[in-house]
Scaffold this motif. Structure first.
Motif, short mmCIF file in Angstrom:
data_model
loop_
_atom_site.label_atom_id
_atom_site.label_comp_id
_atom_site.label_asym_id
_atom_site.label_seq_id
_atom_site.Cartn_x
_atom_site.Cartn_y
_atom_site.Cartn_z
N CYS A 911 33.32 53.13 31.21
CA CYS A 911 33.30 51.89 31.99
C CYS A 911 32.48 50.82 31.28
O CYS A 911 31.52 50.28 31.85
N PRO A 912 32.79 50.51 30.02
CA PRO A 912 32.01 49.48 29.33
C PRO A 912 32.35 48.10 29.86
O PRO A 912 33.43 47.90 30.47
N LEU A 923 37.03 47.29 22.64
CA LEU A 923 37.22 48.44 23.51
C LEU A 923 37.29 48.04 24.98
O LEU A 923 38.11 48.55 25.74
N GLY A 924 36.43 47.12 25.41
CA GLY A 924 36.43 46.73 26.82
C GLY A 924 37.74 46.08 27.25
O GLY A 924 38.29 46.41 28.30
N THR A 925 38.26 45.19 26.41
CA THR A 925 39.53 44.53 26.74
C THR A 925 40.68 45.54 26.75
O THR A 925 41.57 45.49 27.61
N TRP A 926 40.67 46.48 25.80
CA TRP A 926 41.75 47.47 25.73
C TRP A 926 41.74 48.38 26.97
O TRP A 926 42.79 48.67 27.54
N LEU A 927 40.55 48.82 27.39
CA LEU A 927 40.47 49.67 28.58
C LEU A 927 40.91 48.90 29.83
O LEU A 927 41.57 49.46 30.72
N ASP A 928 40.56 47.62 29.91
CA ASP A 928 40.99 46.83 31.06
C ASP A 928 42.51 46.70 31.09
O ASP A 928 43.12 46.81 32.17
N SER A 929 43.14 46.50 29.93
CA SER A 929 44.61 46.43 29.91
C SER A 929 45.24 47.77 30.29
O SER A 929 46.28 47.81 30.97
N TRP A 954 37.66 57.01 34.71
CA TRP A 954 37.81 55.80 33.87
C TRP A 954 38.58 54.70 34.62
O TRP A 954 38.41 53.52 34.35
N ASN A 955 39.42 55.08 35.60
CA ASN A 955 40.19 54.11 36.39
C ASN A 955 40.07 54.49 37.86
O ASN A 955 41.01 55.00 38.47
N PRO A 956 38.92 54.26 38.49
CA PRO A 956 38.72 54.72 39.87
C PRO A 956 39.54 53.89 40.85
O PRO A 956 39.95 52.77 40.55
N PRO A 957 39.78 54.43 42.05
CA PRO A 957 40.53 53.67 43.07
C PRO A 957 39.72 52.56 43.72
O PRO A 957 40.25 51.85 44.56
N TRP A 958 38.46 52.43 43.41
CA TRP A 958 37.62 51.35 43.92
C TRP A 958 37.35 50.37 42.78
O TRP A 958 37.69 50.62 41.62
N PRO A 959 36.70 49.24 43.04
CA PRO A 959 36.45 48.26 41.97
C PRO A 959 35.64 48.85 40.83
O PRO A 959 34.73 49.65 41.02
N ILE A 960 35.97 48.44 39.61
CA ILE A 960 35.31 48.97 38.42
C ILE A 960 33.85 48.53 38.38
O ILE A 960 33.01 49.20 37.76
N ALA A 965 28.02 49.90 38.24
CA ALA A 965 26.73 49.92 38.93
C ALA A 965 26.27 51.35 39.18
O ALA A 965 25.07 51.66 39.09
N TYR A 966 27.21 52.23 39.49
CA TYR A 966 26.86 53.65 39.70
C TYR A 966 26.31 54.27 38.42
O TYR A 966 25.28 54.97 38.45
N HIS A 967 26.96 54.01 37.28
CA HIS A 967 26.47 54.57 36.02
C HIS A 967 25.11 53.98 35.65
O HIS A 967 24.25 54.70 35.11
N HIS A 968 24.91 52.70 35.96
CA HIS A 968 23.60 52.11 35.67
C HIS A 968 22.52 52.75 36.55
O HIS A 968 21.40 53.04 36.07
N ALA A 969 22.85 52.97 37.83
CA ALA A 969 21.87 53.60 38.71
C ALA A 969 21.62 55.06 38.31
O ALA A 969 20.50 55.57 38.43
#
Length: 1008
Positions: A911-912, A923-929, A954-960, A965-969
């Motif tokens: 989730c970069p 990488l961030g743009t490619w994962l978003d696409s 990597w593609n959760p059903p909730w907002p990325i 924020a979860y990974h940061h916490a």
């Protein structure tokens, strides 16, 4: 509404106009004296209801009061008819009179009466007060009778009133009345004392509207759902509605009439319970989770929703079983929109979730009530069925026509998985079905039932291509026996086996109905787990392709006419041959020697070094010239094919520029150097325009008559027109073919061309080049077009263009001018003394000049001889190009997956931020696409499956943003921002997705 006039008022009504005027005078006298007193309005009251109570206070009839309020010069100024369910709109002057009569300020009446200032009607007689009567629930707004007890307590009089009522105000909880609207009447207060659940439902309804923003919309959806259930045949298990219908029926009312009129009353408790269930955010999330992001085909795929619905409505377990087979209707539409909501934008998803389409709305009571019996006692005439609102007669006819074509297609093919572009019997059935599938949730019930009865999978939530291949697999199973997944599907074709193996690998992610269909052909969970890939016999495949190539060449004489779209006896010969030609020319995958020899034996020129278009024209000319002696002296006009003759003239005009092999092929059909010169001479000496005298007719040996070769035989539409016109005088031409008055302009352009060549060393000027105010680029572009047009018509070059050839021999090349400009850039690069070594790949292939050099070396054998000559001048020969091996084709997404694995190894997730760039790769743009593509697909692609193995979320059903924020916490739990975020999650714990709760509890961020 039946209005009872007082005796005194009735007497005045029966009197003449003079007595009516006298009554108006009495009314004015009473108003001046204030005899009637103040008449206060009820909150939300209809304006006409307030006027009715006002008339009763003055002991007048309603018509008399309307006449007094709208009277202009002795004439009543009211438009429309007065009915018991009417409403009135008054203009400003009439409203002033009502304020004076009622002794109530206008501001108070405007707050209390919703229709007081809604419209400003136009008067029949201008300059005075006016009113307009309207009627009907739909023409005004939903209304009903006011509670009799509440109205008497508020006004002190037993006068009926009518109020505008919202869905939550239909019940008077204090006096236990249901305020029923009936078309054509003033309403009916129905006692609901025997049904306390109706009053309890009203309290829950008010709380829903107060606390839920979408409560009103959810109630409309629930009302559509219960309305659809109401008109269906009731099952034997349903005993609540019949008992409530009987308990609330007014005394003496007909049971059939009351079943129509009491629909909203009897279904009200279930409607409120269903609205609360649909508006619950947790229920919506559980529905999405239960569907596994698959659009439902039937409600039985959501057993949790059906079970909860049956519990809330008190109809367990039979209701869930009854709704499991539903594939259409308002409840199915809501579930369909609920599953689609996470993939759509928030406003659009909310709008679609609570949309009630016209086909699903409950029909108005006025459409459902039967005609009353006639006065003489004859039975009522059945009311003709009305079309649903929003569905025109033209649309019904169009659907009937499409259904007839669909039935014919189904009888022939056994399914309705029609490709979108198919038009059987010249009817666009594929497009019609695609449009119908797109609006299947908005279709009327009878249309959906007709298509479902014809073919149950007409609107399957997967592609029609999948359905067509499944039917092919089913037919193969019926013809050749059961499939054998564990052995690689040996009895099927390679493409069918590969498709079946692909379904086995994706079996857990397929739609439940797709799994059920695959089970019908012998692929269940165990068979899918044991499936093996189909091993293709490459040698057998090549032999099959070669056999098709031999058959095609035997039928057409060569392989030149094979295009990439050619299909021969069901085999894609064009695509296979295009791949072989690509391998032969580029060297990406060298052809086996035996295959190349076999293709050469079939057609020696199956892969010519020139363009295939030339080869196709050659075979066309060869077929046209068979049996004829080519006569160059008359421009090959003896050929039956004018296109072949025109092509032969062009080849003769450019004979010196052809390769040696092309000349040998032309010699095979009689085009020798002598014939080519004769053809050019004929084109040079041919008449410029048709003569005035037609050529004589000449008899051939077979007795047929033809026109003698001459200019008149070549006359087209424009030449024929010019031949019939009188000869116009012309200026004497110069040797260069110019009129004397145009020669100075040509000399000026030629001077600019010489100046450009002296500066740049070529005439490959871009089209927008302007030199000293002269548009040199456009002028050269027009000269090239004229030269090419003359070559296409087989005419010799214009004499004046030789001066341009003297300036630059390559001013008009046979190839793209963009290639020529890049050539000159490389030449200037070499002349400037800069390094240039094609064998050592200098300049580098990632530069502009390096890219052009690479392409020139790789395509050297396919270039024109003139291009090869120019490349030899800068050191690129056939030997140099032969050492230039093409770089291997990179594997799709291989580099991206490598960066994704490295990032996940360093950070523990995928989730970069979207602007993340790792070692030069975005990488961030490619994962978003990839996430955006995953939302559009019904099943994950191979790349997305690999990403899921790297990071399941990597593609959760909730907002990325939540996931980041979860990974940061998780990484920095002591950070103040992380602690604040965790506190917010704890406060909204019930609103979180179950998987979000699982992540927070398993990592220890939140105590379970």
């Amino acid at each position: 509404m039946a209005h009872q006039h007082p005796p005194r008022a009735r007497a005045r009504s029966r009197a003449g106009g003079g007595e009516r005027t006298a009554a108006s005078g009495v009314l004015v006298t009473d108003l001046a004296g204030g005899a009637a007193g103040r008449v206060a309005p009820l909150r939300g009251e209809l304006t006409l209801s307030f006027l009715n109570r006002l008339a009763a206070r003055y002991h007048l009839g309603l018509r008399d009061l309307l006449a007094a309020v709208t009277e202009t010069d002795g004439r009543q100024n009211v438009a429309g008819m007065l009915y018991p369910d009417s409403e009135i709109h008054l203009n400003a002057q009439a409203r002033e009179r009502v304020c004076a009569l009622s002794r109530v300020p206008a501001a108070v009446l405007e707050r209390a009466l919703p229709a007081w200032t809604r419209a400003e009607p136009h008067a029949h007689y201008p300059g005075g007060p006016a009113g307009r009567l309207t009627r009907g629930e739909e023409a005004v707004a939903p209304w009903g009778p006011a509670c009799p007890a509440c109205c008497a307590a508020r006004t002190g009089r037993r006068v009926p009133a009518r109020r505008y009522l919202t869905p939550g105000e239909r019940v008077c909880a204090r006096h236990r009345y249901w305020l029923l609207f009936l078309p054509g009447t003033s309403g009916l207060p129905v006692p609901v004392g025997p049904c306390p659940e109706v009053v309890d439902a009203q309290r829950r309804h008010v709380r829903l509207l107060r606390h839920c923003p979408a409560g009103a919309q959810a109630f409309e959806v629930a009302r559509a759902i219960t309305g659809s259930w109401w008109h269906e045949p009731w099952t034997a298990d349903e005993d609540i509605w019949p008992a409530r219908l009987k308990a609330t029926r007014p005394a003496g009312a007909d049971p059939g009439w009351w079943k129509v009129a009491g629909r909203d009353l009897v279904t009200y408790p279930e409607t409120v319970a269903l609205a609360r269930l649909l508006a619950n955010h947790s229920v919506q999330e559980r529905t999405v989770t239960e569907s596994r992001r698959h659009l439902p085909y039937r409600l039985g795929e959501l057993p949790g929703l059906l079970a909860e619905l049956a519990d809330q409505l008190g109809r367990r377990p039979w209701l869930a079983h009854h709704l499991a087979t539903v594939t259409h209707g308002p409840l199915f539409t809501w579930a369909h929109s609920c599953v689609r909501a996470p993939t759509a934008s928030a406003p659009a998803a909310r709008k679609a979730l609570w949309a009630v389409h016209s086909a699903h709305r409950p029909r108005p009571l006025s459409d459902l009530f039967p005609h009353p019996p006639a006065a003489d006692g004859t039975p009522p005439v059945p009311r003709p069925a009305k079309r649903l609102r929003g569905h025109s007669l033209q649309a019904e006819r169009a659907f009937t026509q499409g259904l007839a074509h669909a039935r014919a297609y189904y009888e022939e093919h056994g399914h309705l998985a029609v490709p979108k572009e198919d038009t059987p019997a010249d009817y666009p059935l594929g497009q019609w079905l695609a449009n119908t599938r797109a609006r299947h949730t908005r279709m009327p019930a009878h249309q959906a039932a007709a298509l479902t009865a014809l073919y149950p999978w007409w609107n399957a939530p997967w592609s029609t291509l999948w359905q067509r291949i499944w039917h092919q697999a089913r037919d193969h199973t019926q013809a050749h026996g059961p499939l054998k997944p564990a052995r690689g599907f040996p009895t099927t074709s390679f493409n069918m086996g590969e498709w079946l193996y692909g379904q086995c690998t994706r079996y857990p992610t397929l739609h439940p109905e797709q799994q059920r269909l695959l089970t019908q052909i012998g692929i269940d969970d165990a068979a899918a787990a044991a499936a093996r890939p189909r091993r293709r016999n490459l040698k057998a495949g090549a032999e099959e392709a070669l056999s098709h190539a031999r058959s095609y060449a035997a039928e057409h004489g060569s392989l030149a006419s094979v295009t990439s779209a050619t299909v021969h006896d069901g085999f894609r010969l064009g695509q296979w041959l295009a791949n072989q030609r690509n391998y032969q020319r580029t060297g990406h995958r060298p052809l086996p020697a035996g295959r190349a020899q076999a293709l050469t034996a079939i057609d020696p020129w199956w892969c010519p070094p020139w363009h295939l278009t030339w080869q196709r024209h050659y075979h066309r000319a060869q077929g046209s010239a068979a049996g004829y002696r080519l006569q160059a002296e008359n421009g090959f006009n003896a050929l039956d094919d004018p296109g072949a003759a025109d092509w032969l003239r062009r080849q003769c005009a450019t004979y010196d520029e052809l390769s040696e092999e092309q000349r040998q092929l032309l010699a095979g059909i009689g085009i020798t150097p002598q014939v080519a010169r004769a053809a050019r001479e004929h084109a040079r000496t041919a008449l410029k325009r048709p003569g005035a005298t037609p050529a004589p007719d000449v008899d051939d040996e077979d007795g047929t008559t033809r026109r003698a070769a001459g200019s008149a035989a070549l006359a087209g539409r424009h030449r024929t027109r010019r031949a019939t016109e009188p000869t116009r005088p012309r200026e004497p031409r110069s040797r260069l073919g110019h009129r004397p008055d145009l020669r100075p302009g040509f000399e000026t352009a030629l001077a600019h061309a010489r100046a450009w060549h002296a500066e740049h060393g070529n005439l490959a000027a871009p089209r927008d080049t302007i030199r000293n105010g002269f548009r040199l680029g456009w002028w050269l572009f027009s000269q090239r077009n004229r030269a090419k047009d003359r070559a296409r018509r087989g005419l010799p070059p214009s004499p004046h263009l030789t001066e341009l050839t003297a300036i630059d021999p390559w001013w008009n090349p046979h190839w793209d001018l963009h290639w020529q400009r890049n050539y000159y850039r490389v030449r200037d690069h070499i002349n400037a003394g800069r390094p240039f070594d094609p064998a050592a790949r200098i300049p580098a292939p990632n530069t502009v000049l390096g890219t052009w050099t690479t392409r020139a070396c790789l395509q050297y054998d396919q270039l024109h001889p003139g291009q090869q000559h120019l490349l030899n001048a800068i050191g690129i020969t056939a030997q140099t190009a032969g050492h230039w091996q093409p770089s291997p084709r990179p594997r799709p997404h291989a580099e991206a997956l490598r960066h994704a694995r490295t990032w996940a190894a360093d950070h523990g997730h995928l989730c970069p931020p979207i602007k993340t760039v790792r070692d030069g790769f975005p990488l961030g743009t490619w994962l978003d696409s990839q996430r955006q593509l995953a939302k559009k697909r019904t099943s994950p692609s191979p790349t997305q499956q690999v990403l899921a193995t790297i990071d399941p979320w990597w593609n959760p059903p909730w907002p990325i943003l939540w996931q980041r924020a979860y990974h940061h916490a998780h990484t920095h739990p002591r950070n103040p921002a992380a602690r604040h975020w965790l506190h917010i999650q704890q406060r909204g714990w019930l609103l979180l997705h179950p998987d979000q709760q699982h992540l927070l509890t398993t990592t220890g961020l939140v105590a379970p």
